[in-house]
Design an enzyme around this catalytic site. Structure first.
Site, PDB file in Angstrom:
ATOM      1  CD1 TRP A   1      14.891  -4.815  24.243  1.00 45.23           C
ATOM      2  CD2 TRP A   1      16.732  -4.548  25.479  1.00 45.23           C
ATOM      3  NE1 TRP A   1      15.377  -3.548  24.001  1.00 45.23           N
ATOM      4  CE2 TRP A   1      16.506  -3.359  24.743  1.00 45.23           C
ATOM      5  CE3 TRP A   1      17.852  -4.608  26.317  1.00 45.23           C
ATOM      6  CZ2 TRP A   1      17.342  -2.246  24.822  1.00 45.23           C
ATOM      7  CZ3 TRP A   1      18.690  -3.507  26.396  1.00 45.23           C
ATOM      8  CH2 TRP A   1      18.447  -2.350  25.657  1.00 45.23           C
ATOM      9  CG  MET A   2      10.427  -2.510  27.832  1.00 40.91           C
ATOM     10  SD  MET A   2       9.657  -2.088  29.413  1.00 40.91           S
ATOM     11  CE  MET A   2       8.267  -3.200  29.392  1.00 40.91           C
ATOM     12  CG  ASN A   3      13.838  -0.525  23.016  1.00 41.53           C
ATOM     13  OD1 ASN A   3      13.926  -1.700  22.660  1.00 41.53           O
ATOM     14  ND2 ASN A   3      13.677   0.440  22.128  1.00 41.53           N
ATOM     15  CG  ASP A   4      11.683   3.289  22.174  1.00 42.26           C
ATOM     16  OD1 ASP A   4      12.642   3.232  22.954  1.00 42.26           O
ATOM     17  OD2 ASP A   4      11.773   3.755  21.024  1.00 42.26           O
TER      18      ASP A   4
ATOM     19  CG  PHE B   1      12.170  -0.705  14.623  1.00 45.42           C
ATOM     20  CD1 PHE B   1      13.087  -0.826  15.650  1.00 45.42           C
ATOM     21  CD2 PHE B   1      12.431  -1.358  13.424  1.00 45.42           C
ATOM     22  CE1 PHE B   1      14.251  -1.566  15.489  1.00 45.42           C
ATOM     23  CE2 PHE B   1      13.592  -2.106  13.246  1.00 45.42           C
ATOM     24  CZ  PHE B   1      14.508  -2.212  14.284  1.00 45.42           C
TER      25      PHE B   1
END
Length: 498
Positions: free
Chosen positions: A37-40, A100
């Site tokens: 998974w990847m986000n920001d 984060f």
């Protein structure tokens, strides 16, 4: 350099599992996670002759999970090379909930500094649990990073009165011309909406609160995330990602947006409070959030973002080995109080197989297709000149059989719609979005950057941008143009050969 068991586990996992993903199963030139998974995007920075991109990362699953920092580098913003996982949740400020989002910069002694949000879980006597967020540092050489023993460098003890210690995240760090340091951090205010806090440091390690850079006052959604601040074309610019916005006609859409504020710092305010002059969305498409910018060595301000949306996460390929991608980097300028965005010029060196068709006449009975005009990875430039009776011009791409994606221009409404409803999806989530556009005298200009699993549409030289991810058939390469009413279209297409 010391590597924790948690970081070694993540590095071994990504090394083993990335071998199971064939190159054609990924985008050709958009950054994706090595696995999982990847986000920001995080820590977008220039360091030792390369652009470094970190990102929120779960190497163990294609769903959101324990947050690590993935890592990749590029010399030209197009071809990406993976580096080992940079951060894992393995120390006191972050091991309970994760590492984060944050930023990065080069220290005067040549080391690479990462600034990130750590999150610890706090259990109360009544059994409830809350996450307390702090800002932390890691220092490295572009491959390996050691967490600073003095973490956290910003905690609830450094917050002004009324600022939330729970929603306090996403630091963006930079160095001022006088050698001092600044960072802007997202925070929740007493009215439960967003504010941006500005901190200062003489050395990037010892920080103190300076001011409230900008305050929402309930205007744009609730919590503001992923802030950025920079100077551009004589103006001060703030970018941030508001959550839970209410729709505003065809301006801001519902849910999560990316917002641009253009203005200036108040010279009469010794703490440097931002005074906004213009506010508008950064991307009017379906999938775009959590931007980061970097200043290139040649002086360009370059932006990128997560080309996904929290509201459309259920739209995915079954049994996929990766999820999430980063947008094509964009060059920024300001024109008439508006942030203009164009694909980075480095993309043009990958153009091949030019096809040009000028003054193509289309109407209800004439659909334009050309065997030479096709491709899943393409740079497609279109100029649309509608006649008086023209109600709609539709450009289809990723077309094969009954499936396709589309960009639809309605000149009488002056709107543009990006649509993946017919791409073969079987999940009922958001699949189209519409924006207002301002056609030039000679017609509407579109530049469409197509990759295997995405489309980014730049309108009128980047006045408006609309982005979306899509998971159409990899073999669907057709491109066609059709109309309701009469129109003329100029089309220039290049294949993008990586």
């Amino acid at each position: 350099m010391y590597r924790s068991d948690e970081l070694l586990k993540a590095r071994i996992t990504e090394q083993l599992n990335e071998k199971k993903i064939r190159p054609e199963e990924r985008p050709a030139f958009h950054l994706t996670p090595r696995v999982g998974w990847m986000n920001d995007p995080n820590g977008f920075s220039w360091y030792q002759g390369e652009y470094h991109m970190f990102y929120q990362y779960n190497p163990y699953d294609t769903q959101w999970g324990p947050m690590h920092w993935g890592h990749a580098v590029t010399k030209d913003l197009i071809r990406w090379e993976n580096r080992p996982c940079a951060l894992a949740p393995d120390t006191f400020p972050d091991r309970e909930a994760g590492c984060f989002s944050g930023g990065a910069a080069e220290l005067p002694d040549g080391r690479h500094l990462l600034m990130y949000t750590g999150c610890r879980r706090e259990k109360h006597l009544d059994g409830t649990i809350c996450d307390v967020q702090t800002q932390n540092l890691a220092i490295g050489d572009g491959v390996d990073y050691q967490k600073y023993p003095g973490n956290p460098v910003l905690s609830e003890l450094d917050l002004p009165e009324g600022a939330s210690r729970i929603d306090f995240r996403d630091p963006k760090i930079w160095r001022e011309s006088d050698g001092s340091w600044r960072c802007v951090v997202a925070n929740r205010a007493e009215d439960e909406t967003g504010q941006l806090l500005l901190f200062t440091s003489p050395d990037a390690f010892h920080w103190s609160y300076l001011s409230k850079l900008a305050v929402n006052h309930g205007r744009f959604g609730r919590m503001w995330e992923c802030p950025d601040y920079f100077l551009l074309d004589g103006k001060s610019v703030i970018l941030m990602s508001p959550q839970d916005m209410e729709p505003d006609s065809l301006g801001f859409h519902a849910g999560n947006n990316v917002l641009c504020m253009i203005g200036h710092l108040d010279e009469e305010d010794e703490n440097g409070c931002f005074r906004e002059e213009f506010v508008h969305p950064v991307d009017d498409g379906i999938d775009f959030y959590a931007t980061q910018t970097v200043l290139s060595p040649d002086g360009r301000r370059i932006l990128t973002g997560w080309m996904q949306s929290w509201d459309t996460v259920p739209y995915r390929v079954d049994n996929a080995k990766w999820f999430g991608q980063v947008s094509l980097p964009r060059e920024l300028t300001i024109r008439d109080g508006h942030l203009m965005q164009r694909p980075v010029r480095e993309l043009e060196k990958y153009r091949t197989d030019k096809v040009e068709r000028l003054n193509v006449e289309i109407d209800d009975s004439r659909i334009f297709t050309d065997p030479a005009l096709s491709g899943k990875c393409a740079d497609l430039i279109c100029e649309i000149r509608p006649e008086k009776d023209c109600r709609e011009v539709e450009i289809r791409f990723a077309e094969g059989g009954s499936h396709y994606c589309a960009v639809i221009y309605r000149p009488q409404d002056q709107t543009l719609t990006i649509d993946r409803s017919h791409s073969g999806v079987i999940r009922d989530v958001l699949h189209s979005r519409t924006a207002k556009v301002s056609p030039a005298d000679e017609g509407l200009k579109l530049r469409m950057i197509l990759d295997r699993f995405s489309a980014e549409v730049f309108v009128n030289d980047g006045e408006t941008v609309m982005s979306m991810a899509h998971y159409s058939d990899p073999e669907a390469e057709g491109i066609s143009v059709r109309a309701r009413g009469e129109a003329a279209v100029d089309i220039t297409s290049y294949l993008l050969n990586m």
